[in-house]
Design an enzyme around this catalytic site. Sequence first.
Site, PDB file in Angstrom:
ATOM      1  N   SER A 129      -3.417  -3.417  -0.755  1.00  0.00           N
ATOM      2  CA  SER A 129      -2.314  -4.144  -0.138  1.00  0.00           C
ATOM      3  C   SER A 129      -2.751  -5.540   0.284  1.00  0.00           C
ATOM      4  O   SER A 129      -3.837  -5.708   0.839  1.00  0.00           O
ATOM      5  CB  SER A 129      -1.830  -3.358   1.084  1.00  0.00           C
ATOM      6  OG  SER A 129      -0.847  -4.090   1.774  1.00  0.00           O
ATOM      7  N   GLN A 179      -7.865  -0.250   3.005  1.00  0.00           N
ATOM      8  CA  GLN A 179      -8.785  -0.829   3.986  1.00  0.00           C
ATOM      9  C   GLN A 179     -10.072  -1.344   3.343  1.00  0.00           C
ATOM     10  O   GLN A 179     -10.751  -2.188   3.914  1.00  0.00           O
ATOM     11  CB  GLN A 179      -9.156   0.203   5.066  1.00  0.00           C
ATOM     12  CG  GLN A 179      -8.020   0.558   5.998  1.00  0.00           C
ATOM     13  CD  GLN A 179      -7.615  -0.583   6.923  1.00  0.00           C
ATOM     14  OE1 GLN A 179      -8.410  -1.462   7.270  1.00  0.00           O
ATOM     15  NE2 GLN A 179      -6.366  -0.583   7.328  1.00  0.00           N
ATOM     16  N   GLY A 203       0.808  -1.219   0.000  1.00  0.00           N
ATOM     17  CA  GLY A 203       0.000   0.000   0.000  1.00  0.00           C
ATOM     18  C   GLY A 203       0.839   1.266   0.000  1.00  0.00           C
ATOM     19  O   GLY A 203       0.546   2.219  -0.723  1.00  0.00           O
ATOM     20  N   CYS A 209       1.565   2.955  13.251  1.00  0.00           N
ATOM     21  CA  CYS A 209       2.688   3.848  12.977  1.00  0.00           C
ATOM     22  C   CYS A 209       2.779   4.978  14.002  1.00  0.00           C
ATOM     23  O   CYS A 209       3.839   5.539  14.224  1.00  0.00           O
ATOM     24  CB  CYS A 209       2.553   4.465  11.594  1.00  0.00           C
ATOM     25  SG  CYS A 209       1.443   3.592  10.525  1.00  0.00           S
ATOM     26  N   THR A 242      12.242  -7.988 -10.604  1.00  0.00           N
ATOM     27  CA  THR A 242      11.730  -9.341 -10.788  1.00  0.00           C
ATOM     28  C   THR A 242      10.463  -9.509  -9.957  1.00  0.00           C
ATOM     29  O   THR A 242      10.433  -9.145  -8.786  1.00  0.00           O
ATOM     30  CB  THR A 242      12.799 -10.365 -10.344  1.00  0.00           C
ATOM     31  OG1 THR A 242      13.960 -10.143 -11.144  1.00  0.00           O
ATOM     32  CG2 THR A 242      12.317 -11.801 -10.527  1.00  0.00           C
TER      33      THR A 242
END
Length: 394
Positions: free
Chosen positions: A200, A180, A72, A326, A238
């Site tokens: 994500s 979300q 994300g 965070c 890759t």
Amino acid sequence: MNKVIYLDNAATTKTAPEVVEAMLPYFTEYYGNPSSVYSFASGNKEKINEQRERIAEMLGAAPNEIYFTAGGSESDNWALKATAEAYAEKGKHIITTKIEHHAILHTGEYLQKRGYEVTYLDVDENGLVKLDELEAAIRPDTILISVMFANNEIGTIEPIKEIGAIAKKHGLLFHTDAVQAFGQVPIDVNECQIDMLSASGHKLNGPKGIGFLYIRKGVKIRSFIHGGAQERKRRAGTENVPGIIGLGTAAARAAATMEERAKKEIEMRDYLISRVLDEIPYTKLNGHPEKRLPNNANFSFRFIEGESLLIRLDMAGICGSSGSACTSGSLDPSHVLMAIGLPHEIAHGSLRLTLNEEITREEIDYVVEQLKTIVSDLRNMSPLYEDFMKKQEK
Ligand SMILES: *Cc1c(COP(=O)(O)O)cnc(C)c1O
């Protein structure tokens, strides 16, 4: 109870066993580099494209509009920085909101230091963007609007369709951070006129370190990682083959179970919310009462420190969060709770509980009983609460 009750699914989720199973052969058996010509490896390219198809179908997009990234944060950075660069001749003004994830907010600050102007819109007390203020913020040099689909702390779902219509009316690009929302609520990029969308893997029972950016055909956006020709030359490196298989499998699983899962989670969420609000005084629900993610409950308990609450919950085997992962470790209350207008001392006493489909009514009952005891204990140690109660008695 010695089992952990994990109620922090907005921070990350358990990788579903069928997702892990689908990934495993791509570590040990089909480990070839998808860019190689021999058939041992080139089959992986097809497998990757199958995952693109699965994801595109969920969004109403075309498979070649899905670009795999490392999650994300990368998708958000890419969407903002690369659009800012590609459209700089048209203008250098971007509109976003005060309640975005830091992957957007800090990218906005980065761009501000490089000559861009960023407007951070206020939200109302439920966390909704005000459409009239959004439209009023548009200027001739505006290039992009970025508003999250659903907020990670308070669960509020934004009026994305209306925002998309405003963006189109003014000829602006529209990006949404749907980390979300993707896999939790239905999303149609055409109906909502979305040009770019971030998602994500680890927020929808997929692996960590993999995500995607949807980029509508025709959007001028440059490569973010330079190198090889992977991802239509727009994102070198890759391919994370096991991760992509895991993300595609998790997305398909989320699509197949979405309706039933949401029904169960909404029932459990509303049971939790009503018990907490009914049985614990001086408590408030944060976020929109109806326009919210099926699995999100966010409370403020007056006269309490969120950190102490989390520690006591941890001792009872319950994992919650007092903001976003965070921000913990910092003394400032969450920027989202500030933006919905909570006073500092109330924002500090906040708790986010985000459910999954496995939660049972018995577990919720246990959580509520623990919360009642812990909140009462902590309040009994609080001088603020003591003062307040004395005043009440008068
Ligand atoms: C978790 C999250 C992100 C970051 O995603 P990662 O894959 O962890 O980088 C971005 N935006 C929102 C809303 C999130 O909840």
